[in-house]
Design an enzyme around this catalytic site. Sequence first.
Site, PDB file in Angstrom:
ATOM      1  N   SER A 152       0.847  -1.201   0.000  1.00 44.68           N
ATOM      2  CA  SER A 152       0.000   0.000   0.000  1.00 44.68           C
ATOM      3  C   SER A 152       0.872   1.237   0.000  1.00 44.68           C
ATOM      4  O   SER A 152       1.981   1.227   0.551  1.00 44.68           O
ATOM      5  CB  SER A 152      -0.885   0.029   1.253  1.00 44.68           C
ATOM      6  OG  SER A 152      -1.554   1.287   1.344  1.00 44.68           O
ATOM      7  N   TYR A 166      -1.549  -0.785  10.319  1.00 43.71           N
ATOM      8  CA  TYR A 166      -1.696  -0.988   8.862  1.00 43.71           C
ATOM      9  C   TYR A 166      -0.489  -0.428   8.107  1.00 43.71           C
ATOM     10  O   TYR A 166       0.115  -1.120   7.280  1.00 43.71           O
ATOM     11  CB  TYR A 166      -2.988  -0.317   8.388  1.00 43.71           C
ATOM     12  CG  TYR A 166      -3.271  -0.532   6.914  1.00 43.71           C
ATOM     13  CD1 TYR A 166      -3.740  -1.752   6.457  1.00 43.71           C
ATOM     14  CD2 TYR A 166      -3.050   0.481   5.979  1.00 43.71           C
ATOM     15  CE1 TYR A 166      -3.988  -1.961   5.115  1.00 43.71           C
ATOM     16  CE2 TYR A 166      -3.301   0.280   4.638  1.00 43.71           C
ATOM     17  CZ  TYR A 166      -3.776  -0.940   4.205  1.00 43.71           C
ATOM     18  OH  TYR A 166      -4.024  -1.153   2.872  1.00 43.71           O
TER      19      TYR A 166
END
Length: 265
Positions: A152, A166
């Site tokens: 990501s 995350y």
Amino acid sequence: MKINDLFGIEGKVAVISGGSRGIGEMIAAGFLANGVKVYITARKERELHLKAEELSSTYGGECISIASDLSTVDGIKDFANQIKEKEEHIDFLINNAGAAWAEPFGAFSEGGWDKVMDLNVKSIFFLTQELAPLLRINGTPDDPSRIINIGSIDGMNVAAFETYSYGASKAAVHHLTRHLAARLIDENILVNGIAPGPFPSNMLGAAVAHDYSEIAKRNPRKRIGTPQDMAGLAIFLCSRAGAFTVGETITCDGGVVKLGGHNLG
Ligand SMILES: NC(=O)c1ccc[n+]([C@@H]2O[C@H](COP(=O)([O-])OP(=O)(O)OC[C@H]3O[C@@H](n4cnc5c(N)ncnc54)[C@H](OP(=O)(O)O)[C@@H]3O)[C@@H](O)[C@H]2O)c1
């Protein structure tokens, strides 16, 4: 130099974790539309089976669903054993399943830390370990097998949300991609990563009530990602054209990381 020789992936066999929706579904659709046999896995059995049926009928290819929970090593082994029962080899492994968690800094919980790390990082390592024997079978110097880890842009830039585990998990994915690439290259398995920016999905949608207009406005391309953007990059990485790209994590984000847009997604 013909397009089919450079980008053709027909006849290959792929495993995509988290293929029941979102980014995994986009890659599954792109593979199926181009003659790849695709296995998808996710926890929610009914949603997964219906998606496999829908993808098979839309694209005319063979999409097979196997439900699993990849957040534990037992779940990973169980899934890998089912693949081994059905296939003598696989060509592509797309480590896509992932989860996010947001909580204020002072209240961020151990559960929110472990859930994200277990699925986003641990499951990539152990699923790769389990399926490497199948990836070794048909990989050759001219036509290596491929692994794509979905990272990501939140592992590159600091996110706008309080998603501490995350962002850390995705930075770990990008580094694990390099480490696995170094370990597996001599076995004719090429490992790369994709770092998506904003794509429509349950994960991003949950953060913005499925209204992507603000995210689109702030993106340098003035839109969010589409299935074509994601499938196109995955196909490149799995094709002859991508066979000299190794250990990379390529952004697919409309320019957020390189041009300094806002990191929403
Ligand atoms: N969408 C974005 O904007 C964006 C941006 C950057 C990176 N990403 C990354 O892209 C990947 C896909 O995310 P998405 O946005 O497409 O999210 P999503 O719509 O929530 O899809 C996640 C997929 O993973 C599956 N999954 C979740 N937990 C699982 C588990 N324990 N075992 C097996 N499968 C599991 C889900 O199915 P079940 O719930 O049925 O298990 C689903 O198929 C993730 O790694 C995410 O971090 C997404």
